[in-house]
Write an enzyme that holds these catalytic residues in place. Structure first.
Site, PDB file in Angstrom:
ATOM      1  N   LEU A  44     -12.040 -24.506  -0.934  1.00  0.00           N
ATOM      2  CA  LEU A  44     -11.525 -22.861  -0.949  1.00  0.00           C
ATOM      3  C   LEU A  44     -10.422 -22.807  -2.317  1.00  0.00           C
ATOM      4  O   LEU A  44      -9.684 -23.640  -2.563  1.00  0.00           O
ATOM      5  CB  LEU A  44     -10.828 -22.534   0.107  1.00  0.00           C
ATOM      6  N   GLY A  74     -24.596 -31.578  -9.376  1.00  0.00           N
ATOM      7  CA  GLY A  74     -24.505 -30.895 -10.474  1.00  0.00           C
ATOM      8  C   GLY A  74     -25.882 -30.321 -11.051  1.00  0.00           C
ATOM      9  O   GLY A  74     -25.923 -30.023 -12.571  1.00  0.00           O
ATOM     10  N   SER A  75     -26.817 -29.991 -10.277  1.00  0.00           N
ATOM     11  CA  SER A  75     -28.168 -29.824 -11.038  1.00  0.00           C
ATOM     12  C   SER A  75     -27.833 -28.409 -11.632  1.00  0.00           C
ATOM     13  O   SER A  75     -28.398 -27.876 -12.704  1.00  0.00           O
ATOM     14  CB  SER A  75     -29.299 -29.766 -10.183  1.00  0.00           C
ATOM     15  N   ASN A  76     -27.121 -27.417 -11.169  1.00  0.00           N
ATOM     16  CA  ASN A  76     -26.877 -26.134 -11.586  1.00  0.00           C
ATOM     17  C   ASN A  76     -26.030 -26.179 -12.940  1.00  0.00           C
ATOM     18  O   ASN A  76     -26.358 -25.525 -13.751  1.00  0.00           O
ATOM     19  CB  ASN A  76     -26.263 -25.189 -10.327  1.00  0.00           C
ATOM     20  N   LEU A  85     -16.903 -27.314  -3.527  1.00  0.00           N
ATOM     21  CA  LEU A  85     -16.729 -27.182  -1.871  1.00  0.00           C
ATOM     22  C   LEU A  85     -15.309 -26.815  -1.346  1.00  0.00           C
ATOM     23  O   LEU A  85     -15.078 -26.379  -0.192  1.00  0.00           O
ATOM     24  CB  LEU A  85     -17.070 -28.505  -1.209  1.00  0.00           C
ATOM     25  N   HIS A 138     -24.288 -18.880  -3.865  1.00  0.00           N
ATOM     26  CA  HIS A 138     -24.395 -19.582  -2.749  1.00  0.00           C
ATOM     27  C   HIS A 138     -25.923 -19.629  -2.292  1.00  0.00           C
ATOM     28  O   HIS A 138     -26.820 -18.560  -2.657  1.00  0.00           O
ATOM     29  CB  HIS A 138     -23.775 -18.525  -1.611  1.00  0.00           C
ATOM     30  N   GLU A 149     -32.139 -20.867  -8.158  1.00  0.00           N
ATOM     31  CA  GLU A 149     -30.731 -20.893  -8.712  1.00  0.00           C
ATOM     32  C   GLU A 149     -30.851 -21.436  -9.984  1.00  0.00           C
ATOM     33  O   GLU A 149     -30.122 -20.652 -10.840  1.00  0.00           O
ATOM     34  CB  GLU A 149     -30.079 -22.118  -7.723  1.00  0.00           C
ATOM     35  N   ASN A 197     -19.388 -17.636  -8.093  1.00  0.00           N
ATOM     36  CA  ASN A 197     -19.805 -18.686  -7.096  1.00  0.00           C
ATOM     37  C   ASN A 197     -21.377 -18.447  -6.980  1.00  0.00           C
ATOM     38  O   ASN A 197     -21.746 -17.258  -7.049  1.00  0.00           O
ATOM     39  CB  ASN A 197     -19.193 -18.555  -5.942  1.00  0.00           C
ATOM     40  N   ASP A 220     -16.992 -17.168   0.466  1.00  0.00           N
ATOM     41  CA  ASP A 220     -18.540 -16.344   0.357  1.00  0.00           C
ATOM     42  C   ASP A 220     -18.297 -14.976   0.722  1.00  0.00           C
ATOM     43  O   ASP A 220     -19.470 -14.087   1.282  1.00  0.00           O
ATOM     44  CB  ASP A 220     -19.622 -16.887   1.367  1.00  0.00           C
TER      45      ASP A 220
HETATM   46  C1  GRF Z   1     -26.426 -25.140  -4.517  1.00  0.00           C
HETATM   47  O1  GRF Z   1     -27.104 -24.951  -3.698  1.00  0.00           O
HETATM   48  C2  GRF Z   1     -25.345 -23.921  -4.729  1.00  0.00           C
HETATM   49  O2  GRF Z   1     -25.691 -22.669  -4.382  1.00  0.00           O
HETATM   50  C3  GRF Z   1     -24.320 -24.400  -3.661  1.00  0.00           C
HETATM   51  O3  GRF Z   1     -24.184 -25.693  -3.758  1.00  0.00           O
HETATM   52  C4  GRF Z   1     -25.523 -26.240  -4.414  1.00  0.00           C
HETATM   53  C5  GRF Z   1     -25.388 -27.082  -5.358  1.00  0.00           C
HETATM   54  O4  GRF Z   1     -26.362 -27.867  -6.034  1.00  0.00           O
HETATM   55  N1  GRF Z   1     -22.836 -23.578  -3.877  1.00  0.00           N
HETATM   56  P1  GRF Z   1     -26.423 -28.630  -7.329  1.00  0.00           P
HETATM   57  O5  GRF Z   1     -24.899 -29.840  -7.365  1.00  0.00           O
HETATM   58  O6  GRF Z   1     -25.851 -27.635  -8.541  1.00  0.00           O
HETATM   59  O7  GRF Z   1     -27.294 -29.425  -7.383  1.00  0.00           O
END
Ligand code: GRF
Length: 193
Positions: free
Chosen positions: A90, A15-17, A88, A107, A177, A105, A148
């Site tokens: 669908l 969950g870093s994003n 992860l 990617h 990202e 999403n 995707d």
């Molecule tokens: C990211 O690389 C995103 O593009 C992909 O999953 C990864 C998630 O990373 N869909 P994080 O959990 O946000 O660190």
């Protein structure tokens, strides 16, 4: 006061994003995070959500795909838009129909290359390395019923250096990202089309 745009964030992993998204929308005038959802009770992203005092829900595949329970939660929390941040599974058709053009999403490669079922995490960066590509990047896209393949909203690229390992590629992509996803979400919500 409830804000007009209410975001649900789906995640499966660290969950870093998601954390960048939580931070970005913390005091936003019109957008708030309404709910954070995961298929994985151990996901680090859930802890990050709790640190931001955000409500969280964990679900099983049946609740997601068959019973309509997840959709019911989204309605209960007044969700208007969904973003996937390392999620992860669908997305089932009932969710796509309930949120047409309102699921986004990210990617970690330049779609349409290096996408599709099974292409996630380090597998993407290993495939990029293997292919000898000199450029990789990120793709932010709307979600449809296939992995995707939805409409591309934004892409940004970075170099792949000859000696890069997949891990080094992933670090460079992750930086992109974190830099772009929250802002692109904001623009996608407030300036649609
Ligand atoms: C990211 O690389 C995103 O593009 C992909 O999953 C990864 C998630 O990373 N869909 P994080 O959990 O946000 O660190």
């Amino acid at each position: 006061m409830t804000k007009p745009f209410r975001l649900a964030v789906f995640l499966s992993g660290s969950g870093s994003n998601a954390e960048k998204i939580f931070f970005h929308f913390k005091n936003h005038p019109v957008i708030e995070i309404a709910l954070v959802l995961s298929n994985n009770a151990e996901a680090g992203g859930l802890l990050r959500a709790q640190k931001f005092n955000l409500p969280t829900r964990v679900f099983l595949k049946t609740q997601f795909r068959e019973s309509g329970e997840v959709l019911a939660w989204l309605k209960e929390y007044g969700v208007t838009h969904i973003v996937l941040a390392g999620f992860l599974w669908l997305i089932p058709e009932n969710l796509i129909r309930a949120f047409p053009g309102r699921i986004l999403n990210i990617h970690p490669a330049l779609l349409p290359k290096f996408g599709g079922k099974g292409m996630y995490g380090m597998k993407v960066h290993e495939a990029v390395k293997q292919s000898g590509e000199r450029i990789t990047g990120i793709t932010i896209h709307e979600v449809d019923t296939k992995y995707d393949e939805g409409k591309i909203v934004f892409q940004a690229s970075c170099k792949v250096l000859p000696d890069d390992t997949p891990l080094q590629i992933s670090a460079r992509v992750q930086q992109l990202e974190h830099e772009h996803y929250p802002r692109v979400i904001e623009e996608w919500i407030t300036e649609p089309g």
